[in-house]
Write an enzyme that holds these catalytic residues in place. Structure first.
Site, PDB file in Angstrom:
ATOM      1  N   GLU A  25      21.163  -9.315  -0.748  1.00  0.00           N
ATOM      2  CA  GLU A  25      20.338  -9.933  -0.371  1.00  0.00           C
ATOM      3  C   GLU A  25      19.925 -10.211   1.626  1.00  0.00           C
ATOM      4  O   GLU A  25      20.830  -9.890   1.904  1.00  0.00           O
ATOM      5  CB  GLU A  25      20.729 -10.993  -1.085  1.00  0.00           C
ATOM      6  N   ASP A 138      23.193 -32.281  -4.937  1.00  0.00           N
ATOM      7  CA  ASP A 138      22.710 -31.053  -4.027  1.00  0.00           C
ATOM      8  C   ASP A 138      23.284 -29.807  -4.886  1.00  0.00           C
ATOM      9  O   ASP A 138      24.401 -29.712  -4.960  1.00  0.00           O
ATOM     10  CB  ASP A 138      22.924 -30.890  -2.417  1.00  0.00           C
ATOM     11  N   LYS A 159      30.637 -19.832  -2.863  1.00  0.00           N
ATOM     12  CA  LYS A 159      31.686 -20.080  -1.677  1.00  0.00           C
ATOM     13  C   LYS A 159      32.861 -21.651  -0.969  1.00  0.00           C
ATOM     14  O   LYS A 159      31.947 -22.496  -1.686  1.00  0.00           O
ATOM     15  CB  LYS A 159      30.515 -20.172  -0.259  1.00  0.00           C
TER      16      LYS A 159
HETATM   17  N1  PSU Z   1      26.320 -15.299   0.652  1.00  0.00           N
HETATM   18  C1  PSU Z   1      27.894 -14.434   2.196  1.00  0.00           C
HETATM   19  N2  PSU Z   1      26.561 -15.704   2.644  1.00  0.00           N
HETATM   20  C2  PSU Z   1      25.888 -16.432   2.671  1.00  0.00           C
HETATM   21  C3  PSU Z   1      25.020 -16.315   1.355  1.00  0.00           C
HETATM   22  C4  PSU Z   1      25.859 -15.865   0.342  1.00  0.00           C
HETATM   23  O1  PSU Z   1      28.771 -14.379   2.477  1.00  0.00           O
HETATM   24  O2  PSU Z   1      25.254 -16.887   3.293  1.00  0.00           O
HETATM   25  C5  PSU Z   1      23.731 -17.318   1.121  1.00  0.00           C
HETATM   26  C6  PSU Z   1      23.267 -17.191   0.001  1.00  0.00           C
HETATM   27  O3  PSU Z   1      21.965 -15.944   0.039  1.00  0.00           O
HETATM   28  C7  PSU Z   1      23.108 -17.869  -1.212  1.00  0.00           C
HETATM   29  C8  PSU Z   1      22.550 -18.982   0.179  1.00  0.00           C
HETATM   30  O4  PSU Z   1      22.037 -18.091  -2.579  1.00  0.00           O
HETATM   31  O5  PSU Z   1      23.970 -18.698   0.548  1.00  0.00           O
HETATM   32  C9  PSU Z   1      22.911 -20.443  -0.934  1.00  0.00           C
HETATM   33  O6  PSU Z   1      22.783 -21.548  -0.092  1.00  0.00           O
HETATM   34  P1  PSU Z   1      22.560 -22.767  -0.423  1.00  0.00           P
HETATM   35  O7  PSU Z   1      23.862 -23.533  -1.051  1.00  0.00           O
HETATM   36  O8  PSU Z   1      20.848 -23.083   0.154  1.00  0.00           O
HETATM   37  O9  PSU Z   1      21.670 -22.582  -2.639  1.00  0.00           O
HETATM   38 MN    MN Z   2      21.437 -27.020  -1.395  1.00  0.00          MN
END
Ligand code: PSU
Ligand code: MN
Length: 305
Positions: A25, A138, A159
């Site tokens: 990604e 969220d 995460k």
């Molecule tokens: N993994 C990492 N760093 C990141 C991400 C994943 O080590 O920044 C990104 C991915 O693109 C994932 C996004 O889809 O964080 C999640 O964002 P949100 O919580 O807004 O869905």
């Molecule tokens: Mn979000």
């Protein structure tokens, strides 16, 4: 109908020959890590995939198309553009119509990978259910994508800034297999242990590939989450991470950070609070995930559909 895909020559050749390919990604590059560590990591991750015998396909949008496999020049350029759009499932079509440049999240990268015929994808950690979701609602679109798009995603779990028990509950409801590798515990991104058991465990990448094939035979639409723990020598134990995570969450609350900005804000704040240690761990885990994804892709290529 043809999807707006531009597949690079090396990726197209590998796909045509049935050789292993791993999707990567680009939101992790533009919104997950600072320059120039972001581009150094992106290149290292591509090299890790290649070293295991698979072809890396970093995905982003340029020129009104989903680019599958980025040239070195585009990777370098993108890494210096933290203001580009962070594109998830909801944003893709409009961004393509606008001819915008954008980076793809886990959800959007899965969509592009599936369209291109790539079955495995490596990242750092997926998005999930945020703490306080009972009032903020969220929840990352990554979860819904895993429920409907048949790509195996290798990550170090979700995460640890998130509410991991709620994230696991949602994944169970959505029918997404969460498969820990090499241990019974669900990993927690920077840390090997989350204090939660993983629902499933498979240690052999070939069996993860077999489970991916079995889901297709069952006619199940979604993907798999492979929860690959950070290597022991690179991990930051959860009790060391906890105050940095709490500090970043408090700052986000105080500054009124919301929606797409939450995850990038928290990652950057945690990197600062840890004086770079969390970023170093993030790099180690994403590289480890790239190697695991490549091994799964190699096994999938040996047992085509
Ligand atoms: N993994 C990492 N760093 C990141 C991400 C994943 O080590 O920044 C990104 C991915 O693109 C994932 C996004 O889809 O964080 C999640 O964002 P949100 O919580 O807004 O869905
Ligand atoms: Mn979000």
């Amino acid at each position: 109908m043809t999807p707006p895909l531009q597949i690079s020559e090396p990726v197209a050749a590998a796909l045509a020959d049935g050789r292993p390919v791993v999707a990567l990604e680009s939101t992790i590059i533009t919104h997950g890590m600072p320059f120039p560590v972001n581009v150094e990591t992106a290149r290292a991750v591509e090299a890790d995939v290649a070293a295991e015998g698979a072809v890396p396909a970093t995905i982003a949008i340029f020129d009104g198309a989903l680019q599958v496999g980025l040239s070195g020049e585009r990777l370098d350029w993108l890494a210096g553009q933290p203001e580009v759009r962070k594109l998830s499932r909801a944003d893709l079509a409009v961004a393509l119509v606008d001819g915008a440049v954008g980076s793809t999240t886990v959800a959007a990268t899965m969509i592009a990978a599936k369209l291109a015929g790539i079955e495995v994808f490596a990242t750092g950690g997926i998005g999930g259910v945020h703490r306080g979701a009972e009032t903020s609602f969220d929840e990352s679109a990554d979860l819904g994508e895993l429920a409907q798009t048949a790509v195996t995603v290798v990550a170090s779990g979700a995460k640890a800034i998130l509410d991991l028990p709620k994230t696991l509950e949602r994944l169970e409801t959505l029918g997404v297999p969460v498969i820990a590798v090499g241990q019974d515990a669900l990993p927690a991104f920077w840390s090997r242990e989350s204090g939660l058991p993983a629902p499933l465990r498979i240690d052999d990448p070939a069996r993860i590939a077999a489970a991916h094939r079995m889901r297709a035979r069952l006619g199940l639409p979604g993907g798999q989450l492979v929860a690959n723990p950070i290597p022991a020598e690179a991990e930051i134990p959860a009790d060391v991470m906890a105050p940095w995570i709490a500090g970043a969450l408090a700052a986000a609350e105080a500054e009124g950070i919301a929606a797409k900005a939450v995850t990038p804000f928290l990652l950057s704040r945690i990197a600062d609070l840890s004086q770079g240690a969390a970023l170093t761990a993030n790099i180690a885990l994403v590289r480890n995930n790239a190697r695991m994804a490549a091994r799964i892709a190699v096994a999938l290529a040996k047992s085509p559909l």
